[in-house]
Each structure stands twice: as C-alpha cells, then as structure tokens.
Design a protein around this motif. Structure first.
Motif, PDB file in Angstrom:
ATOM      1  N   GLY A  31     -16.622 -39.787 -28.104  1.00  0.00           N
ATOM      2  CA  GLY A  31     -16.924 -41.110 -27.586  1.00  0.00           C
ATOM      3  C   GLY A  31     -16.583 -41.278 -26.120  1.00  0.00           C
ATOM      4  N   VAL A  32     -16.504 -40.179 -25.379  1.00  0.00           N
ATOM      5  CA  VAL A  32     -16.153 -40.237 -23.955  1.00  0.00           C
ATOM      6  C   VAL A  32     -17.219 -39.515 -23.143  1.00  0.00           C
ATOM      7  N   GLY A  33     -17.729 -40.186 -22.131  1.00  0.00           N
ATOM      8  CA  GLY A  33     -18.727 -39.569 -21.265  1.00  0.00           C
ATOM      9  C   GLY A  33     -19.808 -40.554 -20.869  1.00  0.00           C
ATOM     10  N   ASP A  34     -20.870 -40.063 -20.259  1.00  0.00           N
ATOM     11  CA  ASP A  34     -21.978 -40.929 -19.843  1.00  0.00           C
ATOM     12  C   ASP A  34     -22.591 -41.619 -21.056  1.00  0.00           C
ATOM     13  N   GLY A  35     -22.811 -42.928 -20.934  1.00  0.00           N
ATOM     14  CA  GLY A  35     -23.418 -43.693 -22.010  1.00  0.00           C
ATOM     15  C   GLY A  35     -22.474 -44.058 -23.141  1.00  0.00           C
ATOM     16  N   MET A  36     -21.186 -43.831 -22.958  1.00  0.00           N
ATOM     17  CA  MET A  36     -20.213 -44.093 -24.023  1.00  0.00           C
ATOM     18  C   MET A  36     -19.356 -45.332 -23.751  1.00  0.00           C
ATOM     19  N   ASP A  37     -19.798 -46.175 -22.843  1.00  0.00           N
ATOM     20  CA  ASP A  37     -19.054 -47.413 -22.592  1.00  0.00           C
ATOM     21  C   ASP A  37     -19.074 -48.291 -23.841  1.00  0.00           C
ATOM     22  N   SER A  38     -18.024 -49.057 -24.027  1.00  0.00           N
ATOM     23  CA  SER A  38     -17.949 -50.002 -25.135  1.00  0.00           C
ATOM     24  C   SER A  38     -17.409 -51.321 -24.599  1.00  0.00           C
TER      25      SER A  38
END
Length: 475
Positions: A117-124
């Motif tokens: 869940g860490v990296g590009d596109g993984m914002d929450s």
C-alpha cells in the motif's frame, strides 16, 4: 447564580491544572482496530485524556494480523459512548472535546497490507490527513502513535519525499515523532532505512516478548500484578462506570498492548515526551543501533532486517521498589530488585492504572464524589547546579490537593535518566516534603535526576510528580 460562577471559576482553574501550565502533545493514532480487543481498550483510555492530549487524527489501518480490512466505524462506536459521558467529564476538568469534533478526526488508510500500500497511486484519506496536519502552522511536534501497521505513515512520507523540495521535506519530517508497537508490517523497517533522521521509538522486529511495551501487561514474578487482572478491570473499569466503561472489552491476548504508545504524552510532571531516555509512564528508551543478532522473530509474517541507523529502543532500569511500612517510617525499600527493559514501564503501572480508574469514575460521579490528582509544587527551580560534595535540599512544601486529601511524599534518584549512573541516596527520610542530598564527588560535569512522587490518600490513590535535574560540577 452561585453555581454558574463556581463553574466558570473552576473552568478557569482547571484549564491550567491549578496553576501548572503545560503544552499539549499533538498525536495522530494509527490503529488496526478489530485485530485485537486491546485497540478498543486503549482508545477508551485515550478518550479519558482527550483534554490533556491534542488528538489530531484517529486512522483505521491494517497490520499483519488484519491485512485486508480497516474499521473506522469501530472507532466511531467508541466516540458515541464517549459522547454520553463527555458532559460529566467536564465537571472534573475543562477541555474535553465534543464527540462531533472527534468524529471529524476519524479517517482510514488503505485496506492493503504493508508495502503493498505504499507508492504511486497509494494515497488514502488517512495518509493525506497526516500530511495536512503536518503542514498546519503549528510549531509543536506531531506524534504518530502506531498501534498496528505503519504503512499509512509510510505513504505520507513517500509522498512528502516525492512532491516537496528537500528543504520542505526535511522541515516537515523534523516535526514528526513516531512510537510504534513493535513492527506489525514491513513498512516500519522501510521507514527507518529511508528516513534516517526521523525520530522513531520502537522495539524492532515482531518478537513481542522482547519489547519494552509488554511491561504494561506482563505477569511478573515478585510483582503485584493485581491491577491488570480481569477482576480488577471488571470492577474498576467495565462495570458501573457508564457507557464508556461498558464498551471496554475483555482481554483476549494482552491488556492494552497499544497504550504505551501514548502514555508518555500525558502531562503528569514525570513524562517528558521529547526525552525518551528520561523514563516515564510509557517506559524508557535509549538512542542506539541495535545488535541485529539479538533481534528475534516472533512468529508473525513480518520480515525482520538489520537496522541501518540509531533508533530509540529498549533500555534497562535497575529498580528497587519502595513498599509500605506499617510502623515507623511509612515506606521502606523492598528486599528484591529488578533489572530489565520491562521494568522501565511496569514500575509506574499501579500509578497509571489508578489514574485510569479515577478518570473513568469521572464519567459518572460528581466532582465531590470523585478523586483528583494532587498538585506538587517545588520551592525551587526544576534545574539546579551544585558543587561536588555539597549538601543541598529538595523541597515541595507548597504542594496541595484539590480535594483536601492528605498526601504522601517520596523522593528518589533515577540514576539511568542522568549522566551520573551511580545511585545517590537521600540523607535520612525520603518521605517528607524536604529532602537532603549530598552531591557525590565528580571529575567532570554530571547530571542526576531526582523524582518527587506525591500520592494522595483518596480512592483510588493518585500520584503526580516533579523531576529535578541537578547538575553537579567538580570543586
């Protein structure tokens, strides 16, 4: 009219805790709530200190035990229970936030395990919230209290590192303070390796038995473990203490394993959150690079790896308790001593359990019916300088108690907290308002920490502290 005037005056007094001003610690909680009932237990306690700790976020996350779900509604359920008792809590101290305010702080991370869940596109919503709070115009440190996996924080750091200038990223990260309850996903070691300057408190690896935080719920031989027993919890927390006590669940694995991540943020005169090496309710920690050969795996799926930098981690206290003495001087030293890292936390366990029990009484009792902590007042500065061989006094003559209770004094040296590591004894009685001490001979400047513990005679007995740092210089 008189009642109204009294309430206003009481509110004014309680805001400064009877003349003792302090700066609230800011904290964002990351919780894998529903992985273990202990997260719920810790939140119940946290809400009882919501006027003394500035809660900035309550983020539901994953962990190695809870990999594909996050449960923000479980946090909300506890806030609704808190809302039912908040008006009564305000009768005892001011500043308890409204439940509506706390509900706005509930966020969630991705329902993905660890570095997946860490990296590009993984914002929450959760990772963005951490950045938003960090960017606020507030000079105070921001504590991230990690009760499960740390990947929501890892994503915030990833985005900061990739979207901010180096100068701005460094400024923001310098404000972060992290305390994680061991490593409950694979993002913890990634954070420590990639952000070497980040203030980070952890017992590394996933072997919980080797972690300092287990001092809160461990059963130790030669120690009175009553106040973590199921019967004590039922009587003093769960039953007949209103809606918030009623939602405190039974122990499944260990009671309140996440609570040490915020215990040292409570303003009690002992806790100094920026100095983990000084020792406090949440334990004592030293800054060093751990020996990887001594780091054990505990059976979860988290992969452990060598630390590449110094972290705040396990420290050892050599502790001899004071115990009641029936005749003559009211206290005496026990005949047994304890020496390990768990000691740094459980040595305060009776104190913070009594404090918890008193505050949950506030949920249902009037001010007159409940107990409130004493207010230690020193007759001198908290930092003094003396020469080697010089006799000096420590005094707390003006100490008071808001309920008019009697109270007891206890002065003692905390050797591990200062640079001078040998124990310095109190001359004569250590249980009077004024204590006499002789500074030892030193060949260079040294510091010694002396702790004043004041305990009232109410029910339950409550303790507050003062820390005096004595600088000792050669003759």
């Amino acid at each position: 009219m008189r009642t109204f005037i009294f309430f206003i005056l009481f509110s004014m007094i309680s805001c400064s805790f009877f003349g003792q001003t302090y700066q609230k610690n800011r904290v964002i909680i990351l919780t894998d709530i529903e992985a273990d009932p202990d997260d719920t237990q810790s939140l119940v306690r946290l809400f009882l200190y919501a006027n003394q700790i500035d809660i900035k976020g309550l983020i539901a996350t994953t962990s190695c035990w809870h990999q594909t779900n996050v449960n923000p509604k479980s946090i909300e359920k506890l806030i609704y229970a808190y809302g039912q008792v908040q008006p009564n809590l305000l009768k005892h101290e001011s500043g308890f936030p409204t439940p509506e305010n706390l509900l706005t702080l509930v966020k969630e991370g991705l329902p993905i395990y660890g570095m997946g869940g860490v990296g590009d596109g993984m914002d929450s919503v959760g990772s963005e919230w951490i950045i938003k709070v960090l960017e606020e115009d507030d000079d105070r440190s921001l504590w991230i209290s990690v009760w499960g996996g740390a990947n929501t924080l890892a994503q915030s750091l990833y985005k900061i590192n990739n979207t901010k200038t180096k100068k701005e990223a460094k400024r923001l990260i310098s404000k972060l303070r992290v305390y994680t309850i061991s490593d409950q996903d694979d993002s913890g070691i990634w954070i420590r390796n990639n952000f070497p300057d980040l203030f980070y408190v952890v017992s590394p690896g996933d072997d919980y038995g080797s972690a300092t935080w287990t001092g809160i719920n461990g059963y130790f031989e030669g120690v009175d473990n009553t106040k973590i027993s199921n019967s004590w919890i039922a009587k003093n927390i769960q039953q007949n203490h209103g809606p918030l006590g009623a939602v405190y669940p039974d122990v499944a694995w260990g009671v309140e394993g996440d609570t040490p991540a915020f215990l040292s943020l409570i303003p009690n005169g002992l806790n100094e959150s920026e100095h983990p090496d000084w020792g406090a309710w949440g334990g004592r920690y030293e800054l060093y690079k751990p020996d990887f050969s001594k780091t054990k795996e505990g059976g979860s799926i988290v992969t452990i790896a060598p630390e590449t930098r110094k972290i705040w981690t396990n420290a050892i206290d050599n502790y001899t308790p004071y115990i009641p003495n029936e005749f003559g001087r009211s206290v005496k030293k026990d005949t047994v001593s304890f020496k390990n890292d768990k000691v740094t936390l459980w040595r305060w366990r009776d104190d913070f359990q009594n404090d918890f029990a008193a505050r949950i009484d506030w949920c249902i009792k009037s001010y007159e019916e409940a107990n409130h902590p004493p207010v230690p007042v020193l007759s001198h500065p908290q930092q003094i300088t003396v020469k080697a061989g010089e006799e000096f006094s420590l005094d707390a003559f003006d100490t008071t108690d808001p309920d008019g209770d009697g109270f007891s004094f206890l002065w003692f040296n905390y050797p591990e907290a200062g640079s001078y590591k040998k124990s310095i004894e109190i001359n004569g009685a250590e249980n009077v308002h004024v204590a006499s001490v002789t500074a030892p001979e030193v060949s260079k400047e040294e510091t010694a920490h002396f702790i004043l513990k004041v305990t009232d005679k109410g029910e339950p007995q409550l303790s507050r502290y003062k820390r005096v740092i004595v600088t000792m210089i050669p003759k």
